[in-house]
Design an enzyme around this catalytic site. Structure first.
Site, PDB file in Angstrom:
ATOM      1  N   ALA A 130       0.828  -1.197   0.000  1.00 21.13           N
ATOM      2  CA  ALA A 130       0.000   0.000   0.000  1.00 21.13           C
ATOM      3  C   ALA A 130       0.868   1.255   0.000  1.00 21.13           C
ATOM      4  O   ALA A 130       0.375   2.369   0.052  1.00 21.13           O
ATOM      5  CB  ALA A 130      -0.917   0.001   1.223  1.00 21.13           C
ATOM      6  N   ASP A 161       0.147  -7.850   9.231  1.00 22.94           N
ATOM      7  CA  ASP A 161       1.090  -7.714  10.337  1.00 22.94           C
ATOM      8  C   ASP A 161       2.459  -8.242   9.918  1.00 22.94           C
ATOM      9  O   ASP A 161       2.624  -9.440   9.668  1.00 22.94           O
ATOM     10  CB  ASP A 161       0.575  -8.485  11.560  1.00 22.94           C
ATOM     11  CG  ASP A 161       1.400  -8.198  12.804  1.00 22.94           C
ATOM     12  OD1 ASP A 161       2.192  -7.237  12.788  1.00 22.94           O
ATOM     13  OD2 ASP A 161       1.253  -8.943  13.794  1.00 22.94           O
ATOM     14  N   ASP A 170       9.763  -6.317   0.636  1.00 25.80           N
ATOM     15  CA  ASP A 170      10.040  -5.807   1.972  1.00 25.80           C
ATOM     16  C   ASP A 170      11.448  -5.261   1.930  1.00 25.80           C
ATOM     17  O   ASP A 170      12.370  -5.923   1.427  1.00 25.80           O
ATOM     18  CB  ASP A 170       9.899  -6.885   3.051  1.00 25.80           C
ATOM     19  CG  ASP A 170       9.769  -6.243   4.426  1.00 25.80           C
ATOM     20  OD1 ASP A 170       8.898  -5.365   4.593  1.00 25.80           O
ATOM     21  OD2 ASP A 170      10.538  -6.597   5.338  1.00 25.80           O
ATOM     22  N   HIS A 227      18.670  -0.859  -4.658  1.00 29.06           N
ATOM     23  CA  HIS A 227      18.425  -2.201  -4.150  1.00 29.06           C
ATOM     24  C   HIS A 227      17.180  -2.796  -4.784  1.00 29.06           C
ATOM     25  O   HIS A 227      17.157  -3.973  -5.140  1.00 29.06           O
ATOM     26  CB  HIS A 227      18.283  -2.164  -2.628  1.00 29.06           C
ATOM     27  CG  HIS A 227      17.281  -1.170  -2.114  1.00 29.06           C
ATOM     28  ND1 HIS A 227      17.309   0.162  -2.451  1.00 29.06           N
ATOM     29  CD2 HIS A 227      16.202  -1.306  -1.295  1.00 29.06           C
ATOM     30  CE1 HIS A 227      16.313   0.799  -1.866  1.00 29.06           C
ATOM     31  NE2 HIS A 227      15.625  -0.071  -1.163  1.00 29.06           N
TER      32      HIS A 227
END
Length: 199
Positions: free
Chosen positions: A8, A38, A73, A183
């Protein structure tokens, strides 16, 4: 091919769209609405897989076919600060912290040990789920972090990060320079190779 991003983060979504101009890239929220995932794993890889798997399973429940879910991530690691913020980069100053708040906390922690500049690196892990198979790749960008913000470009810690071989922060260099060696670009180039094989 429809690629659904399990993110998001508007900055990440915009970056993926620019890096993958020939594909239909959409945020999961356009299909599934707002969902909080989470990020409770202990590595970038673990969090990337969890995000991708959560969104993939929800899409399968809605009977989506021939869809690829990609999640990312990423974060910055400062070895001298016990590898902070690391996987907590997005919430370094607390849940729902702004980029400014996270940067301020990092600056404060550098100042506590009288450091104006020290080694740091960005990590990006991309998880891909297609046909219920999971694939992951990593990319890294090394450089130094400084105890002030310079430049208005980028997002996150970019105004504090000077990549190796440069004398300006990512905030000063801008997107066109950053995309050549970031990255996320490195991880995405590997992800494209994975997609070439599995599709």
């Amino acid at each position: 091919m429809k690629i659904v991003l399990a993110s998001a983060n508007k900055g990440k979504i915009a970056e993926f769209e620019k890096l993958m101009p020939n594909d239909e890239v959409i945020a999961f929220s356009e299909i599934l609405g707002k969902i909080e995932i989470d990020e409770d794993q202990d590595s970038f890889k673990g969090n990337a897989i969890k995000k991708a798997r959560t969104i993939y399973d929800l899409l399968m429940e809605k009977d989506f076919k021939d869809v690829i879910v990609i999640s990312d991530d990423s974060g910055i690691t400062v070895p001298v600060l016990n590898n902070e913020p690391g996987i907590y980069s997005a919430r370094y100053a607390g849940l729902n912290a702004s980029d400014k708040e996270n940067n301020t906390k990092l600056i404060e922690n550098l100042n506590k040990i009288n450091l104006k500049r020290t080694a740091a690196f960005y990590t990006a892990c991309i998880a891909i789920i297609y046909n219920n198979e999971t694939y992951t790749v990593h990319g890294w960008m090394h450089g130094d972090v400084i105890n002030k913000e310079m430049g208005e470009g980028g997002f996150g810690y970019d105004p504090m990060f000077i990549p190796t071989g440069f004398d300006k922060t990512l905030g000063e260099l801008g997107y066109e320079a950053k995309k050549e060696f970031s990255h996320r670009t490195k991880a995405l180039n590997l992800a494209k190779k994975v997609l070439d094989v599995i599709l």
